[in-house]
Design a protein around this motif. Structure first.
Motif, PDB file in Angstrom:
ATOM      1  N   ILE A  62       7.258  -1.625  -2.998  1.00 55.03           N
ATOM      2  CA  ILE A  62       6.235  -2.279  -3.820  1.00 55.03           C
ATOM      3  C   ILE A  62       5.406  -3.221  -2.983  1.00 55.03           C
ATOM      4  N   GLU A  63       6.120  -3.998  -2.075  1.00 55.91           N
ATOM      5  CA  GLU A  63       5.384  -4.943  -1.270  1.00 55.91           C
ATOM      6  C   GLU A  63       4.427  -4.229  -0.324  1.00 55.91           C
ATOM      7  N   ARG A  64       4.954  -3.095   0.186  1.00 57.19           N
ATOM      8  CA  ARG A  64       4.074  -2.335   1.078  1.00 57.19           C
ATOM      9  C   ARG A  64       2.833  -1.839   0.367  1.00 57.19           C
ATOM     10  N   ARG A  65       3.067  -1.335  -0.772  1.00 54.70           N
ATOM     11  CA  ARG A  65       1.936  -0.828  -1.573  1.00 54.70           C
ATOM     12  C   ARG A  65       0.945  -1.942  -1.853  1.00 54.70           C
ATOM     13  N   SER A  66       1.506  -3.105  -2.196  1.00 54.85           N
ATOM     14  CA  SER A  66       0.642  -4.253  -2.507  1.00 54.85           C
ATOM     15  C   SER A  66      -0.196  -4.612  -1.286  1.00 54.85           C
ATOM     16  N   ILE A  69      -2.966  -2.146  -0.802  1.00 49.71           N
ATOM     17  CA  ILE A  69      -4.052  -2.382  -1.766  1.00 49.71           C
ATOM     18  C   ILE A  69      -4.902  -3.553  -1.338  1.00 49.71           C
ATOM     19  N   ASN A  70      -4.229  -4.629  -0.879  1.00 56.55           N
ATOM     20  CA  ASN A  70      -4.983  -5.805  -0.454  1.00 56.55           C
ATOM     21  C   ASN A  70      -5.867  -5.506   0.752  1.00 56.55           C
TER      22      ASN A  70
END
Lengths: 637, 214
Positions: A62-66, A69-70
């Motif tokens: 999830i953090e990677r995805r976030s 996205i950023n």
């Protein structure tokens, strides 16, 4: 509310974190938590395998995805930022430009301020000048002629007049009048100058107008002149110059005068088309027809000319005098040819009746034409001269006739009737009086004429009869005169205005009848031998003694005379004078008879009274005068 | 405009003849003034009146000479036949004697006018139908036999009066058009005013004047 209760419940259990957690989980209503659902949905896209490893790595994933996205965000906004930066640069540049321009404008403004002031001044001045120009234009328009107007006034080579000419002329007049206003203000110089120049224009224009009118008038010599509307307008305009106006009318009159003379000569000598109606001169053998036709022609010509004149002057307001003067001028020309012809007719005419008819005809036309032309006109003067001549010729002819009567007096015919010359003269008189009856002149003229005619015919006639009777004895003369006078009386009796004459004649007849009556009575008394007796008795005065004692008055003589008288009473007609029986008028004859009987009866009465009067000492007077005067009267009448 | 009626092209001369009291002067008065003159005095000699009429677009001025009917004026009126383009011969439909005298009037008219003179027979007083003494048919026959135009009129009501005068003018105009009436001859009773005026100005004027007069 349920939530509140729940929270109230949970607050009591805060002490236990597990229970709190549990509660929280239990209380979670997944259906309502959209965020949760969303999160779960997103999670479902990458969380495919549910195993331990994946569960452990979930957080990192999830953090990677976030992070990814950023990063993506960052990249995108980087572009936006760069673009904004460029916009900023541009705006800044623009601002600088504007600033620059503002500065420059400011400088320019400062520099042009004077100029603007100057321009404004100039503009104001120009405005004023424009106003002045306008005023000047209006002034010029009002007080000066336009070039084409001047051209119209001067005219072109052909000399023709146009409507523009009259408009220009009217304007010149208008300007000339308006100048009076200028003179009243303080523009007197301008006013005077303009007036002067307008007067000049006017003069030349009027001169031109007059020449044109003159020419136009000169051409109007046709039978029926073609009077153009322009000529009428020209006349109207010329009215401002009375002298020129009068000359123009004169010119017109002269042209028409020529036309009228030619027309009369044509009518006299040429007649109508193909000779019908025949030329008037063909009737010169018939004086009445000849003169009558000429006069009728003149009457018609006068009427037509008056119309022509009125047409020419229809837009003017000519006075009656002007019209009449012009008409007089127009009709003056025909006077001579007309007069010459009529005079010839009159001089060569011998017949009194024709002369008299001519005189009446002239009188009639003098009156008729006088309704169109004034009596001052030459034509009427001529007609009245000719009429005078005809009047003189007529009475000349009558007097001539009368003189002839007296020169060669005929002897009365044996029957004491009319002589040939008497009959003839009376026929002439009757004819003259009859033609007067059918003539066309007024009653007053008739009365005047009749008096003169009767005087010039009857007086010499009576004179002639008296002369011719002078050689006769009294009885013949009386009878003859009674007859002649009677014929005159009966000739005149049929006509008007002869009353005084008739009375005069009757008086003369009476006088002669008196003579006859006396002669008749004397004749009877003479024949029966009573004349002496009667005369004696008439002259007897009682102081000279009784009648019977006088000489020739003795009973016997008187008785024998009375016997003769008695036999006369038996046949009174036997002692009628032959002259009394040839009196033409039965009335006069009766009068003589009756009055002579009266006279005889009177004489008898006188004698009877004298004889029966005892003073006169006739014995047996009943035997001498067996009949009473009444009886005698009865027997005689 | 005032100038309008003056612009005529022809002048026709008429003469009115007939016995005394048939209404000659009243006819003239009715025609020129459009009024009936009730107490018309006897005409002394001749009188005259004018009126401008229009025939086939041409303005024509009628100059009408009204003669006295009394016998004593016969010698005077005789002189006025000369140069008449039209002769109106009038009788009174209520008085037979005036009709009976027509032939003598006609003889006069024929002898004293030119051969082209149009003679128009008028039976006047047609308003007095009750007193009629001469039938229309009889007079019509007389007119036909003598080649006269004929109408019965009433100067009192104005009935047919215009027609009588206008028909005569039409006939004269027709004669001119046919060429049977020679205008150049003197005393034709018609005077012609040239249609194309002499001066240039008049030509300029003519159209505008006509515009105004219409």
């Amino acid at each position: 509310m349920a939530d509140k209760e729940t929270s109230d419940v949970s607050s009591s259990q805060t002490s236990n974190p597990l229970s709190r957690k549990l509660n929280k989980i239990l209380e979670t209503r997944l259906d309502n938590d959209k965020e949760m659902l969303e999160a779960l949905k997103a999670l479902s896209t990458f969380f495919n395998e549910n195993n331990l490893r994946t569960r452990r790595n979930l957080r990192g994933d999830i953090e990677r995805r976030s992070l990814a996205i950023n990063e993506e965000f960052l990249e995108t906004f980087q572009v936006v930022k760069e673009q904004l930066d460029s916009v900023y640069g541009d705006v800044k540049a623009m601002n600088e430009c504007c600033q620059d321009m503002t500065n420059r404008l400011k400088v320019a403004k400062e520099q042009t301020h004077d100029l603007i002031n100057q321009t404004t001044q100039l503009q104001a001045e120009s405005h004023k000048l424009q106003m002045k120009a306008q005023v000047a234009d209006v002034f010029l328009a009002k007080f000066q002629l336009k070039p084409d107007e001047i051209k119209a006034l001067r005219g072109d080579r052909s000399g023709a007049l146009s409507q523009d000419f009259f408009q220009a002329l009217a304007r010149v007049k208008q300007i000339h009048n308006d100048c009076k206003v200028l003179l009243r203000t303080n523009h007197q110089t301008a006013g005077l100058e303009i007036m002067e120049s307008m007067a000049l224009h006017q003069e030349t224009a009027f001169e031109r107008l007059y020449r044109w009118t003159q020419n136009e008038c000169r051409m109007l010599t046709g039978d029926s002149p073609d009077i153009s509307p322009v000529l009428c307008q020209a006349m109207l305009a010329l009215q401002d110059r009375p002298v020129l106006f009068r000359y123009s009318i004169d010119e017109f009159g002269t042209a028409r005068r020529t036309a009228v003379v030619r027309g009369l000569i044509d009518a006299l000598t040429r007649g109508g088309p193909g000779g019908t109606p025949r030329p008037i001169e063909l009737y010169s053998h018939d004086p009445l027809r000849y003169v009558g036709d000429m006069l009728a022609w003149l009457h018609q010509a006068a009427a037509s000319e008056k119309e022509h004149l009125q047409t020419v002057l229809k837009r003017c307001e000519p006075s009656d005098v002007q019209i009449q003067d012009a008409l007089g001028h127009i009709t003056e020309g025909v006077c001579r040819p007309f007069k010459v012809r009529v005079e010839q007719v009159l001089v060569s005419e011998q017949d009194a009746v024709t002369l008299y008819k001519l005189n009446n005809l002239l009188k009639f036309y003098h009156n008729t034409i006088g309704q169109i032309i004034s009596t001052d006109a030459a034509l009427l003067g001529t007609i009245s001269e000719i009429q005078d001549l005809s009047h003189r010729m007529f009475f000349n002819s009558l007097n001539c006739h009368a003189n002839k009567l007296l020169d060669k007096v005929e002897l009365p015919p044996p029957d004491l009737g009319a002589t040939a010359s008497l009959t003839q003269t009376l026929d002439l008189l009757k004819e003259v009086l009859t033609c007067h009856d059918s003539s066309v002149v007024t009653i007053d003229d008739k009365r005047q004429d009749f008096k003169q005619i009767l005087t010039s015919v009857l007086d010499p006639l009576i004179q002639m009869c008296s002369v011719s009777a002078s050689r006769l004895n009294t009885v013949d003369m009386a009878a003859y005169m009674v007859n002649c006078l009677y014929l005159m009386q009966s000739a005149v009796a049929l006509y008007e205005f002869t009353d005084t004459r008739q009375e005069m004649l009757q008086a003369q007849v009476e006088a002669h009848i008196d003579t006859l009556v006396n002669e008749q009575a004397a004749f009877v008394l003479n024949r029966v031998g009573l004349a002496h007796t009667y005369a004696t008795i008439q002259q007897h005065q009682p102081k000279r003694g009784p009648l019977s004692s006088l000489d020739g008055m003795d009973t016997l003589t008187v008785k024998s005379a009375m016997n003769k008288f008695d036999s006369y009473l038996a046949s009174p007609d036997s002692l009628v004078l032959p002259q009394c029986s040839i009196i033409l008028s039965s009335r006069n004859r009766e009068t003589v008879k009756k009055r002579s009987i009266d006279l005889i009866c009177q004489a008898y009465q006188l004698m009877y009274d004298a004889i029966c009067n005892p003073v006169n000492e006739y014995r047996d007077c009943q035997a001498i005068v067996p009949r009473t005067p009444d009886q005698v009267l009865k027997l005689l009448s | 405009m005032a100038a309008g009626p003056y612009n005529y092209s022809y002048i026709f001369k008429y003469i009115i003849i007939g016995d005394m009291g048939v209404g000659k002067s009243c006819l003239l008065h009715q025609f020129t003034e459009k009024k009936f003159m009730a107490d018309c005095p006897h005409t002394i000699g001749v009188e005259f009146g004018t009126r401008i009429i229009e025939v086939s677009g041409q303005k024509i001025k009628l100059q009408i000479w009204d003669t006295a009917g009394q016998e004593r004026f016969r010698a005077v009126t005789r002189s006025y036949y000369r140069g008449a383009a039209g002769a109106l011969m009038v009788y009174d439909i209520t008085r037979r004697s005036t009709y009976n005298h027509l032939s003598s009037w006609l003889t006069d008219a024929r002898n004293l006018t030119n051969p082209n003179t149009v003679i128009f027979l008028i039976g006047n007083k047609s308003d007095l139908e009750a007193q009629r003494d001469v039938t229309y048919e009889e007079a019509k026959q007389f007119a036909d036999e003598n080649g006269l135009m004929f109408l019965e009129c009433s100067a009192k009501t104005g009935d047919n009066v215009e027609d009588a005068f206008l028909d005569t003018a039409k006939k004269i105009y027709q004669n001119i058009q046919d060429g049977s009436l020679d205008l150049n001859a003197a005393e034709s009773g018609v005077q012609h005013k040239p249609a194309t005026p002499r001066s240039a100005i008049s030509t300029d004027q003519a159209p505008s004047k006509e515009g105004c007069a219409c």
